[in-house]
Scaffold this motif. Structure first.
Motif, PDB file in Angstrom:
ATOM      1  N   ASP A 269      62.317 106.506 101.886  1.00  0.00           N
ATOM      2  CA  ASP A 269      63.509 105.862 101.338  1.00  0.00           C
ATOM      3  C   ASP A 269      63.779 106.369  99.922  1.00  0.00           C
ATOM      4  O   ASP A 269      62.850 106.765  99.202  1.00  0.00           O
ATOM      5  N   LEU A 270      65.037 106.332  99.530  1.00  0.00           N
ATOM      6  CA  LEU A 270      65.398 106.729  98.174  1.00  0.00           C
ATOM      7  C   LEU A 270      64.732 105.808  97.163  1.00  0.00           C
ATOM      8  O   LEU A 270      64.624 104.594  97.393  1.00  0.00           O
ATOM      9  N   LEU A 271      64.267 106.385  96.055  1.00  0.00           N
ATOM     10  CA  LEU A 271      63.718 105.543  94.992  1.00  0.00           C
ATOM     11  C   LEU A 271      64.796 104.600  94.487  1.00  0.00           C
ATOM     12  O   LEU A 271      65.963 104.968  94.348  1.00  0.00           O
ATOM     13  N   ASP A 272      64.385 103.372  94.199  1.00  0.00           N
ATOM     14  CA  ASP A 272      65.295 102.313  93.770  1.00  0.00           C
ATOM     15  C   ASP A 272      64.965 101.946  92.324  1.00  0.00           C
ATOM     16  O   ASP A 272      63.814 101.635  92.003  1.00  0.00           O
ATOM     17  N   LYS A 273      65.973 101.961  91.467  1.00  0.00           N
ATOM     18  CA  LYS A 273      65.722 101.663  90.055  1.00  0.00           C
ATOM     19  C   LYS A 273      65.264 100.228  89.830  1.00  0.00           C
ATOM     20  O   LYS A 273      64.705  99.902  88.775  1.00  0.00           O
ATOM     21  N   HIS A 274      65.477  99.370  90.797  1.00  0.00           N
ATOM     22  CA  HIS A 274      65.078  97.972  90.669  1.00  0.00           C
ATOM     23  C   HIS A 274      63.662  97.725  91.191  1.00  0.00           C
ATOM     24  O   HIS A 274      63.152  96.611  91.060  1.00  0.00           O
ATOM     25  N   CYS A 275      63.042  98.728  91.783  1.00  0.00           N
ATOM     26  CA  CYS A 275      61.720  98.558  92.391  1.00  0.00           C
ATOM     27  C   CYS A 275      60.603  99.051  91.464  1.00  0.00           C
ATOM     28  O   CYS A 275      60.839  99.784  90.514  1.00  0.00           O
ATOM     29  N   GLN A 276      59.385  98.610  91.780  1.00  0.00           N
ATOM     30  CA  GLN A 276      58.170  99.093  91.132  1.00  0.00           C
ATOM     31  C   GLN A 276      57.384  99.922  92.145  1.00  0.00           C
ATOM     32  O   GLN A 276      57.422  99.651  93.346  1.00  0.00           O
TER      33      GLN A 276
END
Length: 240
Positions: free
Chosen positions: A157-164
């Protein structure tokens, strides 16, 4: 007729009375090790045979140099004034040079790194910012095949700026739960998706510098081995 090529001195050491062995970064080629006579008096090239001095260089393969596994420098001159580095920017330049000498072999030429290096020096000459080091480290790791994807996580999955994320060796970045209940158990050692995306876009913000530095150091350490980098000690002395 041999072609003139742009380059920088990474390191040099004395070889016999009037010659030096030079580690160079050459545009369109990468790492080149060569031998040259330094001369004396007005004909001496000592003043330009220094780090951070843009050079134009011509090589040949004389028998003695070839037997040593080196190229022979037949002509060398300054291409522009030396990069005006001082303070932390100067230490940073030495750090970049040490990384290249330690990690870039002659066999792995890395043609594209010259421009990344040149841009880093130009940026450091204007003003010191640790982000310039991170971007060059990223380019070097990519060239060495040691940079994990900064676009997709381990699940595709694409990296998400809201995730750790946690970095998993030889796999990439694994998303972790970031609910309030699990923050204290998962927060330490995690990397923010926002930082990873900013690193990829070369747009790090000051509050992301330390995390990006930790990641780059973690990725570089296995390549560098146990021998410490001398240039890192300069930063420590400056801080004292």
């Amino acid at each position: 007729m041999a072609t003139m090529q742009r380059g920088y001195v990474l390191h040099h050491r004395q070889f016999r009375e009037s010659s030096v062995i030079v580690n160079l970064l050459i545009e369109g080629v990468g790492r080149v090790d060569a031998i040259t006579r330094v001369g004396s008096g007005k004909r001496s090239i000592k003043s330009i045979l220094q780090p951070f001095q843009p050079l134009i260089i011509q090589f040949s393969a004389k028998s003695e140099a070839k037997n040593l596994g080196l190229k022979n420098i037949t002509h060398i001159e300054a291409a522009a004034p030396a990069m005006p580095l001082g303070g932390y920017s100067l230490y940073s330049g030495f750090y970049l040079n040490e990384l290249l000498v330690r990690l870039l072999s002659v066999e792995h030429q890395a043609e594209g790194l010259f421009l990344d290096y040149h841009r880093a020096l130009l940026a450091l000459a204007k003003q010191f910012c640790s982000s310039h080091l991170r971007y060059f480290e990223m380019a070097l790791l990519l060239e060495l095949g040691a940079l994990p994807s900064l676009s997709y996580d381990t699940q595709g999955d694409l990296l998400d700026k809201h995730c750790q994320y946690r970095f998993i060796t030889e796999s990439g970045f694994l998303p972790v739960v970031t609910t309030q209940e699990s923050y204290f158990s998962h927060g330490k050692g995690c990397l923010s998706g926002a930082m990873l995306l900013a690193l990829a876009a070369q747009d790090l913000q000051p509050d992301q510098f330390n995390q990006a530095k930790g990641l780059m150091r973690y990725l570089l350490n296995p390549l560098l081995g146990n021998k410490p980098l001398l240039s890192r000690q300069l930063f420590s002395k400056k801080a004292d």
